[in-house]
Design a protein around this motif. Sequence first.
Motif, PDB file in Angstrom:
ATOM      1  N   ILE A   1      25.729  52.728   5.580  1.00  0.00           N
ATOM      2  CA  ILE A   1      26.397  54.024   5.480  1.00  0.00           C
ATOM      3  C   ILE A   1      27.900  53.803   5.543  1.00  0.00           C
ATOM      4  N   ASN A   2      28.604  54.318   4.545  1.00  0.00           N
ATOM      5  CA  ASN A   2      30.067  54.277   4.568  1.00  0.00           C
ATOM      6  C   ASN A   2      30.568  55.616   5.107  1.00  0.00           C
ATOM      7  N   GLU A   3      30.917  55.631   6.390  1.00  0.00           N
ATOM      8  CA  GLU A   3      31.334  56.884   7.026  1.00  0.00           C
ATOM      9  C   GLU A   3      32.685  57.349   6.500  1.00  0.00           C
ATOM     10  N   GLY A   4      33.490  56.408   6.042  1.00  0.00           N
ATOM     11  CA  GLY A   4      34.831  56.755   5.588  1.00  0.00           C
ATOM     12  C   GLY A   4      35.833  56.603   6.713  1.00  0.00           C
ATOM     13  N   ILE A   5      35.873  55.418   7.316  1.00  0.00           N
ATOM     14  CA  ILE A   5      36.831  55.118   8.390  1.00  0.00           C
ATOM     15  C   ILE A   5      37.728  54.009   7.850  1.00  0.00           C
ATOM     16  N   GLU A   6      38.918  54.406   7.393  1.00  0.00           N
ATOM     17  CA  GLU A   6      39.804  53.473   6.685  1.00  0.00           C
ATOM     18  C   GLU A   6      40.252  52.321   7.590  1.00  0.00           C
ATOM     19  N   GLY A   7      40.234  51.135   7.045  1.00  0.00           N
ATOM     20  CA  GLY A   7      40.663  49.962   7.792  1.00  0.00           C
ATOM     21  C   GLY A   7      39.563  49.369   8.649  1.00  0.00           C
ATOM     22  N   TYR A   8      38.416  50.053   8.719  1.00  0.00           N
ATOM     23  CA  TYR A   8      37.307  49.557   9.537  1.00  0.00           C
ATOM     24  C   TYR A   8      36.044  49.390   8.687  1.00  0.00           C
ATOM     25  N   ARG A   9      35.451  50.511   8.285  1.00  0.00           N
ATOM     26  CA  ARG A   9      34.171  50.395   7.580  1.00  0.00           C
ATOM     27  C   ARG A   9      34.335  49.785   6.188  1.00  0.00           C
ATOM     28  N   ASP A  10      35.460  50.064   5.519  1.00  0.00           N
ATOM     29  CA  ASP A  10      35.671  49.472   4.196  1.00  0.00           C
ATOM     30  C   ASP A  10      35.653  47.941   4.304  1.00  0.00           C
ATOM     31  N   LYS A  11      36.244  47.415   5.395  1.00  0.00           N
ATOM     32  CA  LYS A  11      36.270  45.952   5.575  1.00  0.00           C
ATOM     33  C   LYS A  11      34.890  45.410   5.948  1.00  0.00           C
ATOM     34  N   SER A  12      34.199  46.107   6.878  1.00  0.00           N
ATOM     35  CA  SER A  12      32.909  45.575   7.337  1.00  0.00           C
ATOM     36  C   SER A  12      31.856  45.649   6.234  1.00  0.00           C
ATOM     37  N   LEU A  13      31.994  46.613   5.317  1.00  0.00           N
ATOM     38  CA  LEU A  13      31.012  46.700   4.227  1.00  0.00           C
ATOM     39  C   LEU A  13      31.178  45.555   3.221  1.00  0.00           C
ATOM     40  N   ILE A  14      32.395  45.028   3.109  1.00  0.00           N
ATOM     41  CA  ILE A  14      32.590  43.848   2.247  1.00  0.00           C
ATOM     42  C   ILE A  14      31.839  42.662   2.857  1.00  0.00           C
ATOM     43  N   THR A  15      31.959  42.516   4.190  1.00  0.00           N
ATOM     44  CA  THR A  15      31.226  41.451   4.896  1.00  0.00           C
ATOM     45  C   THR A  15      29.722  41.630   4.693  1.00  0.00           C
ATOM     46  N   ALA A  16      29.261  42.890   4.825  1.00  0.00           N
ATOM     47  CA  ALA A  16      27.819  43.175   4.668  1.00  0.00           C
ATOM     48  C   ALA A  16      27.350  42.812   3.261  1.00  0.00           C
ATOM     49  N   GLN A  17      28.143  43.206   2.251  1.00  0.00           N
ATOM     50  CA  GLN A  17      27.757  42.936   0.858  1.00  0.00           C
ATOM     51  C   GLN A  17      27.701  41.429   0.595  1.00  0.00           C
ATOM     52  N   ASN A  18      28.709  40.705   1.095  1.00  0.00           N
ATOM     53  CA  ASN A  18      28.742  39.246   0.892  1.00  0.00           C
ATOM     54  C   ASN A  18      27.530  38.576   1.540  1.00  0.00           C
ATOM     55  N   PHE A  19      27.179  39.041   2.748  1.00  0.00           N
ATOM     56  CA  PHE A  19      26.044  38.437   3.450  1.00  0.00           C
ATOM     57  C   PHE A  19      24.727  38.739   2.734  1.00  0.00           C
ATOM     58  N   CYS A  20      24.584  39.975   2.259  1.00  0.00           N
ATOM     59  CA  CYS A  20      23.364  40.344   1.514  1.00  0.00           C
ATOM     60  C   CYS A  20      23.264  39.529   0.216  1.00  0.00           C
ATOM     61  N   ASP A  21      24.413  39.337  -0.446  1.00  0.00           N
ATOM     62  CA  ASP A  21      24.417  38.529  -1.677  1.00  0.00           C
ATOM     63  C   ASP A  21      23.955  37.095  -1.369  1.00  0.00           C
ATOM     64  N   LYS A  22      24.447  36.558  -0.245  1.00  0.00           N
ATOM     65  CA  LYS A  22      24.098  35.193   0.151  1.00  0.00           C
ATOM     66  C   LYS A  22      22.582  35.055   0.378  1.00  0.00           C
ATOM     67  N   LEU A  23      21.984  36.093   0.981  1.00  0.00           N
ATOM     68  CA  LEU A  23      20.540  36.039   1.260  1.00  0.00           C
ATOM     69  C   LEU A  23      19.705  36.584   0.096  1.00  0.00           C
ATOM     70  N   ASN A  24      20.407  37.067  -0.935  1.00  0.00           N
ATOM     71  CA  ASN A  24      19.726  37.653  -2.099  1.00  0.00           C
ATOM     72  C   ASN A  24      18.882  38.881  -1.713  1.00  0.00           C
ATOM     73  N   ILE A  25      19.501  39.742  -0.910  1.00  0.00           N
ATOM     74  CA  ILE A  25      18.848  40.990  -0.481  1.00  0.00           C
ATOM     75  C   ILE A  25      19.657  42.164  -1.029  1.00  0.00           C
ATOM     76  N   LYS A  26      18.954  43.130  -1.627  1.00  0.00           N
ATOM     77  CA  LYS A  26      19.664  44.276  -2.218  1.00  0.00           C
ATOM     78  C   LYS A  26      20.232  45.177  -1.120  1.00  0.00           C
ATOM     79  N   LEU A  27      21.487  45.590  -1.305  1.00  0.00           N
ATOM     80  CA  LEU A  27      22.141  46.498  -0.347  1.00  0.00           C
ATOM     81  C   LEU A  27      22.421  47.839  -1.019  1.00  0.00           C
ATOM     82  N   ASN A  28      21.918  48.918  -0.415  1.00  0.00           N
ATOM     83  CA  ASN A  28      22.192  50.282  -0.898  1.00  0.00           C
ATOM     84  C   ASN A  28      23.212  50.930   0.035  1.00  0.00           C
ATOM     85  N   ILE A  29      24.316  51.410  -0.544  1.00  0.00           N
ATOM     86  CA  ILE A  29      25.368  52.017   0.291  1.00  0.00           C
ATOM     87  C   ILE A  29      25.489  53.514  -0.044  1.00  0.00           C
ATOM     88  N   TYR A  30      25.503  54.347   1.007  1.00  0.00           N
ATOM     89  CA  TYR A  30      25.664  55.795   0.842  1.00  0.00           C
ATOM     90  C   TYR A  30      26.877  56.242   1.661  1.00  0.00           C
TER      91      TYR A  30
END
Lengths: 311, 68
Positions: free
Chosen positions: A81-110
């Motif tokens: 969930i992207n709550e919309g907290i600038e400088g925080y969630r935008d950064k952590s979601l990049i980490t989440a996406q990179n980790f999911c890509d590494k494990l080859n797991i699909k990530l759905n973001i709302y």
Amino acid sequence: MNCCNEKPIIELTAGEKLCKQHFTEYFENKVFKTITKFDLIGKEENLGVAVSGGKDSLTLLNILNKLSKQNPKIKLTAIAINEGIEGYRDKSLITAQNFCDKLNIKLNIYSYEKEFGMPLDNMLKVLDVKPCTICGIFRRYLLNKKSKELGFTKLATGHNLDDECQSIMMNQFKNNIHSSARLGPKVGINENKNFVQRIKPLYLCTEKEVTTYAFVNNILDNFIECPNIGKSYRAQIRDMLNDFEAKFPGTKYSIVNSFLQILPDLKQRFKDAEVNYCSNCNEPASKDKCNACKYVEKLNKAKNKPLIKIK
Amino acid sequence: MQINVFFDRENKEKTINLDLNSSVKDLLTKMNINPVTVIVSRDSNIITEDEKINDNDKIKLISVISGG
């Protein structure tokens, strides 16, 4: 006592000191035992994993990925969930996406912006409300709704022993005992198709253990903290519990273990609480409208624009 | 002896003066940091509270507190 001749990296509450390899084995076994003990995951699941990009959720994803590799009928999909907290969630979601890509797991973001009309940062500018209150309501709402849409049989979250301990004490201090009936390693009614059951495989792992596992397995990213956490009641309870744990090691385990003994009685006592459905969006609600729809109405009034209806 | 300590939660490096033969636990006490809330690394290896610290060590404190 040391586990072997290798240098220890952690001292457990019971006093045993473990090296990197033995700690990793200990930690993963603890999570697998928790899954078995509380019957969290069946032989065949379409399992959702809620990820934020923080150490807890990525540690959880890493271990469930190992479980899934050994049990191919357990299918994993990540949801964020992207709550919309600038400088925080935008950064952590990049980490989440990179980790999911590494494990080859699909990530759905709302996002709150798309689903509710504006990001959290803006909500807090137009409404006089505690950040964690509105954020928690919208996040739980979206996680349940989207988990149903994605066909998840269960949703795994990264809640650890510290999180649970804090919730138990918050409910005690605020006399919200009915809320404690909704805690535990497995939450939600299995038979009710309107709720996706939520499971907490890290339930018996301390925050320090999770961080240590994340660090030695190269999961941990740079520390970033939600800018709203400092204002919360939870943060004050967390600090109090950590002070107590330092003085009396094992306090957190004692709180959670004693809670687990009374949890069946609490669930029995509050099982008859009626579940209504929101007249606006048809999601579960305690009254005529769910809290998410009530807040969307407040937001729209605050913006002085026509009401938007949740799709 | 002088120790350089980087604390990720504050994103700051500090220089701390410690007595010879001090341990990680002594360092945390001096910095008024609860050992339950951090893990401590030296040269990217985690060390336990009873580990001795050496002069000019570069220490990193990693906060275990959830980001929220």
